[in-house]
Every structure is written in structure tokens, then in C-alpha cells.
Design an enzyme around this catalytic site. Structure first.
Site, PDB file in Angstrom:
ATOM      1  N   GLU A  93       2.280   0.629 -16.930  1.00  0.00           N
ATOM      2  CA  GLU A  93       3.723   0.818 -17.108  1.00  0.00           C
ATOM      3  C   GLU A  93       4.359  -0.661 -17.419  1.00  0.00           C
ATOM      4  OE1 GLU A  93       4.872   5.210 -16.343  1.00  0.00           O
ATOM      5  OE2 GLU A  93       5.401   3.774 -14.648  1.00  0.00           O
ATOM      6  N   CYS A 131       5.600   1.699  -1.113  1.00  0.00           N
ATOM      7  CA  CYS A 131       5.056   1.521  -2.562  1.00  0.00           C
ATOM      8  C   CYS A 131       4.354   2.614  -2.985  1.00  0.00           C
ATOM      9  CB  CYS A 131       4.603   0.116  -2.936  1.00  0.00           C
ATOM     10  SG  CYS A 131       4.319  -0.276  -4.721  1.00  0.00           S
ATOM     11  N   LEU A 182       9.104  -9.883   1.067  1.00  0.00           N
ATOM     12  CA  LEU A 182       9.050 -10.162   2.707  1.00  0.00           C
ATOM     13  C   LEU A 182       9.251  -8.646   3.164  1.00  0.00           C
ATOM     14  CD1 LEU A 182       8.901 -12.780   4.527  1.00  0.00           C
ATOM     15  CD2 LEU A 182      11.228 -12.534   4.643  1.00  0.00           C
ATOM     16  N   ASN A 211      13.826   2.733  -3.074  1.00  0.00           N
ATOM     17  CA  ASN A 211      13.737   3.953  -4.377  1.00  0.00           C
ATOM     18  C   ASN A 211      12.524   4.955  -3.830  1.00  0.00           C
ATOM     19  OD1 ASN A 211      15.382   2.799  -6.123  1.00  0.00           O
ATOM     20  ND2 ASN A 211      13.887   1.182  -6.417  1.00  0.00           N
TER      21      ASN A 211
HETATM   22  N1  SAH Z   1       2.813  -6.822  -5.944  1.00  0.00           N
HETATM   23  C1  SAH Z   1       3.848  -7.597  -6.064  1.00  0.00           C
HETATM   24  C2  SAH Z   1       4.539  -7.174  -7.283  1.00  0.00           C
HETATM   25  C3  SAH Z   1       5.404  -5.968  -7.505  1.00  0.00           C
HETATM   26  S1  SAH Z   1       7.099  -6.323  -7.303  1.00  0.00           S
HETATM   27  C4  SAH Z   1       4.802  -7.550  -4.948  1.00  0.00           C
HETATM   28  O1  SAH Z   1       4.587  -6.690  -4.135  1.00  0.00           O
HETATM   29  O2  SAH Z   1       5.686  -8.656  -4.815  1.00  0.00           O
HETATM   30  C5  SAH Z   1       7.728  -4.759  -6.899  1.00  0.00           C
HETATM   31  C6  SAH Z   1       8.899  -5.251  -5.943  1.00  0.00           C
HETATM   32  O3  SAH Z   1       9.186  -3.696  -5.559  1.00  0.00           O
HETATM   33  C7  SAH Z   1       8.378  -5.783  -4.645  1.00  0.00           C
HETATM   34  O4  SAH Z   1       9.193  -6.697  -3.932  1.00  0.00           O
HETATM   35  C8  SAH Z   1       8.105  -4.621  -3.676  1.00  0.00           C
HETATM   36  O5  SAH Z   1       7.779  -4.667  -2.507  1.00  0.00           O
HETATM   37  C9  SAH Z   1       9.197  -3.486  -4.393  1.00  0.00           C
HETATM   38  N2  SAH Z   1       8.890  -1.942  -3.649  1.00  0.00           N
HETATM   39  C10 SAH Z   1       7.869  -1.522  -3.630  1.00  0.00           C
HETATM   40  N3  SAH Z   1       8.006  -0.110  -3.472  1.00  0.00           N
HETATM   41  C11 SAH Z   1       9.422  -0.296  -3.437  1.00  0.00           C
HETATM   42  C12 SAH Z   1      10.164   1.143  -3.457  1.00  0.00           C
HETATM   43  N4  SAH Z   1       9.781   2.380  -3.275  1.00  0.00           N
HETATM   44  N5  SAH Z   1      11.660   0.790  -3.242  1.00  0.00           N
HETATM   45  C13 SAH Z   1      12.302  -0.395  -3.683  1.00  0.00           C
HETATM   46  N6  SAH Z   1      11.460  -1.389  -3.780  1.00  0.00           N
HETATM   47  C14 SAH Z   1       9.902  -1.300  -3.715  1.00  0.00           C
HETATM   48 FE1  SF4 Z   2       1.065  -3.559  -4.129  1.00  0.00          FE
HETATM   49 FE2  SF4 Z   2       2.467  -3.846  -2.250  1.00  0.00          FE
HETATM   50 FE3  SF4 Z   2       3.355  -4.915  -4.396  1.00  0.00          FE
HETATM   51 FE4  SF4 Z   2       3.121  -2.204  -4.087  1.00  0.00          FE
HETATM   52  S1  SF4 Z   2       4.430  -3.714  -2.960  1.00  0.00           S
HETATM   53  S2  SF4 Z   2       2.406  -3.452  -5.877  1.00  0.00           S
HETATM   54  S3  SF4 Z   2       1.146  -1.931  -2.743  1.00  0.00           S
HETATM   55  S4  SF4 Z   2       1.475  -5.559  -3.294  1.00  0.00           S
END
Ligand code: SAH
Ligand code: SF4
Length: 377
Positions: free
Chosen positions: A107, A134, A237, A313
Site C-alpha cells: 500500500e 505495529c 524511537l 493507531n
Molecule cells: N519501518 C520503519 C518505517 C515505517 S514508518 C520505521 O519503523 O520507522 C511507520 C511509523 O509508524 C513508525 O514510526 C512506526 O513506529 C509507527 N507506527 C507503527 N505502528 C503504529 C501504530 N499502531 N500507531 C501509530 N504509529 C505506529
Molecule cells: Fe517494521 Fe517496526 Fe517499522 Fe512496523 S514499526 S514497519 S514492524 S520496523
């Protein structure tokens, strides 16, 4: 190729034996054209048609001779991922489900703002990491996207937004954020090739200042991306203590906080206007206390930084809840008092499950639903 890159490599995508020109670096494209016995400047013309004009068919490329076009069409294609479904949110956010040549899906999301718009691009089908908050991390099917599939997302967005060639003013697609599905730095080679194509001034021409790479903290590749790409860096972070970060982001066991922050300190070209973004998802009762906020201020000392506070979320079965609004505000106030910009990220596209951490959930659920319908019992 690293072990990870080999294990999760995308399949070779040949269209009835014809190779896709999208995703080839300028050097590789030139080598293909020279290999056909043509002059190197023809590759430059071809680049212009593909990445500046958005041509999808060699027949459109009228500055090339008919004979050359015919020979190109025999051997090559200019092929993007296919749009399987488009969903428009009431807030203007658009999410596309794309189908790749091998049937896998990813997506991408366009988030419009008044005078610009960001495209949230995926780097993998699923994600090999398993951050507990996530949804992408819960998917089993995983592979890296090819360079063609990464830059192809930007091209599909320009097709859909009608921006070939991109207008000088009022563009809807001005920024790229590598914040979709997957960990971009676990797919470094393809990512780097794709971003170099997107940054090329004679084509898509989105500058490195308008591209943000988000990572969960793959330290060696942060250093590499800083040296080779120079795009903006966002670091997920989410926790200020190793013990907690180990639990919610298992990659922390490999690259703990001290190493991660050292890589951030060394990231080149950072100053007041180009700060490192730290993403911090607000989880109720987990990482949202004033003590966490104060520890965060200490941790970021000396790094030109901005903190994006992301309300969690939810997704079906998620083990967390979003922090209370008052706690998010208190957290932001502590950061602001220490002169760290701390915007609370507005949730966009939540009615179509396009918000952070929600990608792929809807399509995967549909697939599960339809496959169980097809095989009863
Ligand atoms: N894998 C990379 C790129 C994905 S970015 C990373 O983790 O940075 C997506 C962003 O959304 C990241 O900061 C991730 O930590 C955040 N994220 C993941 N699940 C989430 C959720 N359920 N609610 C809010 N933010 C979330
Ligand atoms: Fe992958 Fe973690 Fe980024 Fe989700 S938040 S896309 S599991 S690295």
C-alpha cells in the site's frame, strides 16, 4: 548482497522476456542502450521520457526514431505496479493498494496539505521486524521490494494525480516519506537505487531535502544513508530505556539506544532547519509519563531534533491503547519547555485505515476472509 537481501530478494520481473527499464540506475540504463549499439545520449532521452514525461509506451517517445522505438519495444517494458484498489478518505488522504508482478501487494498513501503533499512509500511486503505496536510487523508474507517497485510507487502516484510533467507550482506530490510498510534500511540497495532515480534532476526531481527516510534504527545503514543519500532522517524511537525498547522494538537488542543516538549525532548536514525527526508513538501507561518525557530531553541533548508525537493507531488485536489526550499534551509541554519542537501528529486517513502502523491490515483481512470462504471447513 547481504544475507538478508539475498533471503528476501524480489523475483526477477520479466514481462514475456522483456526487461523493465524502470528501476535501472542511469548507468545501467545507459549500458543497456549502448548494448543495443546506440549512442549513450539516447539513454538520456529515454530517461527524460520515462521519468520527466511519465511515458509508459515507447510509441509516445517521438524524439526517438521509429526503428529504435520498435527495437526497444521488443526487448523492454516501462512498467509500474498495478493499482488494484483506491480509497479516498474524507480528509483528502488517498490510499492505493498496489499489485506487484508476482501477485504480492503493498500500500501507499498520499497525504495532501494546503501547499504540498507527501507520498508515504513502502519498501517491503510486510516487515521482518516485529515491533509490538505495529500491524505491518504481524504479517507473515515478507519480501523486499525491487528498486522498480519503490520508485514505481512514486510514478503511479504521479499518474493518478495527473502530474506528468510535474507542474512548477501547486504540485500535489512534493515530498516522499519512506514510512509505509517495511524497514527501508533492511532493503538498502534497492532503496538507494530508487531514491537516486527519484532525486535525479532530469526526471522526477524530488530533492533530498524533500525526502525523509524513517527507520527503526538499523545503525550501520543509517551511517551509509547519511554518506550516500543525504536525505532527511526520521528515527522511530518510541522508548527512552533499553529495557522497554527491547520489549516493544526487538531491533533494540541488536542496536541499543546508545549506538542509535551516536549514529544520529554523526548524521551529516544536520542543523537548525534540517533536524532529525524522532517518532514517538504514545502508548497508554507504557511510555507516556512525565519521567519518560524528561528522559527523552536528556537523551536528545546536542542533537538538532524534532519529536513527532504519534497517537497510537489501534488495529484489531493490538496489545496497546492510545495514551490519554491530557498525557500527550503534558508530554509535549515538557519537550517544548526544553526547546524541542514536539508536534502531535494529526491522524490522517483513519477512516480508510491509512494511518501510521495500519497499512496492509485491511487488504490482508480481506484476503483471509476470501480464502477461508473459498475453502470451507
Ligand atoms: N519501518 C520503519 C518505517 C515505517 S514508518 C520505521 O519503523 O520507522 C511507520 C511509523 O509508524 C513508525 O514510526 C512506526 O513506529 C509507527 N507506527 C507503527 N505502528 C503504529 C501504530 N499502531 N500507531 C501509530 N504509529 C505506529
Ligand atoms: Fe517494521 Fe517496526 Fe517499522 Fe512496523 S514499526 S514497519 S514492524 S520496523
Amino acid at each position: 548482497m547481504s544475507r538478508h537481501a539475498a533471503a528476501f530478494a524480489p523475483p526477477v520481473d520479466l514481462d514475456e522476456g522483456r526487461k523493465n527499464l524502470i528501476g535501472l540506475s542511469r548507468e545501467d540504463l545507459t549500458a543497456e542502450i549502448v548494448g543495443l549499439g546506440e549512442k549513450a545520449f539516447r539513454a538520456r532521452q529515454l530517461w527524460h521520457w520515462i521519468y520527466h514525461r511519465g511515458a509508459q509506451d515507447f510509441a509516445e517517445m517521438t524524439t526517438l526514431s521509429k526503428d529504435f522505438r520498435a527495437r526497444l519495444a521488443d526487448r523492454f517494458v516501462v512498467k509500474r505496479p498495478a493499482v488494484q484498489r483506491r480509497q479516498d478518505s474524507r480528509d483528502g488522504t488517498v490510499k492505493w493498494l498496489l499489485r506487484l508482478a508476482d501477485g504480492q501487494q503493498v500500500e501507499m498513501v498520499h497525504i495532501p496539505e494546503e501547499d504540498r503533499g507527501a507520498l508515504c512509500v513502502s519498501s517491503q511486503v510486510g516487515c521482518t521486524l516485529t515491533c509490538r505496536f505495529c500491524h505491518t510487523g504481524t504479517q507473515r508474507l515478507v519480501r523486499n521490494l525491487s528498486a522498480a517497485e519503490i520508485v514505481g510507487q512514486v510514478m503511479v502516484a504521479r499518474d493518478e494525480l495527473g502530474e506528468w510533467p510535474a507542474p512548477a507550482e501547486g504540485r500535489k506530490l512534493t515530498n516522499i516519506v519512506m514510512m509505509g510498510m517495511g524497514e527501508p534500511l533492511y532493503n538498502y540497495e534497492n532503496l538507494a537505487t530508487a531514491l537516486k532515480i527519484a532525486m535525479d534532476n532530469e526526471g522526477i526531481a524530488i530533492s533530498k531535502r524533500k525526502i525523509t527516510l524513517s527507520t527503526s534504527g538499523v545503525v550501520p545503514e543509517i551511517v551509509r544513508a547519511g554518506a550516500e543519500l543525504g536525505v532527511n532522517l526520521a528515527v522511530s524511537l518510541h522508548a527512552v530505556r533499553d529495557e522497554l525498547r527491547d520489549r516493544i522494538m526487538p531491533i533494540n537488542k541488536k542496536y541499543p539506544l546508545a549506538e542509535l543516538l551516536a549514529a544520529c549525532r554523526g548524521y551529516p548536514g544536520r542543523n537548525k532547519s534540517q533536524r532529525i525527526t524522532f517518532e514517538y508513538v504514545m502508548l497508554k501507561g507504557v511510555n507516556d509519563s512525565p519521567a519518560d518525557a524528561k528522559a527523552l530531553v536528556k537523551l536528545l541533548d546536542g542533537i538538532p531534533s524534532k519529536v513527532n508525537l504519534i497517537p497510537f493507531n489501534p488495529w484489531p488485536g493490538a496489545p496497546y491503547e492510545c495514551a490519554e489526550a491530557a498525557d500527550i499534551e503534558r508530554f509535549a509541554d515538557i519537550l517544548s519547555a526544553a526547546h524541542i519542537a514536539a508536534p502531535v501528529r494529526a491522524t490522517r486517513g483513519d477512516d480508510i485505515l491509512a494511518a501510521c502502523g495500519q497499512l496492509k491490515s485491511d487488504s490482508e483481512r480481506r484476503r483471509v476472509a476470501s480464502s477461508s470462504a473459498a475453502t470451507p471447513g
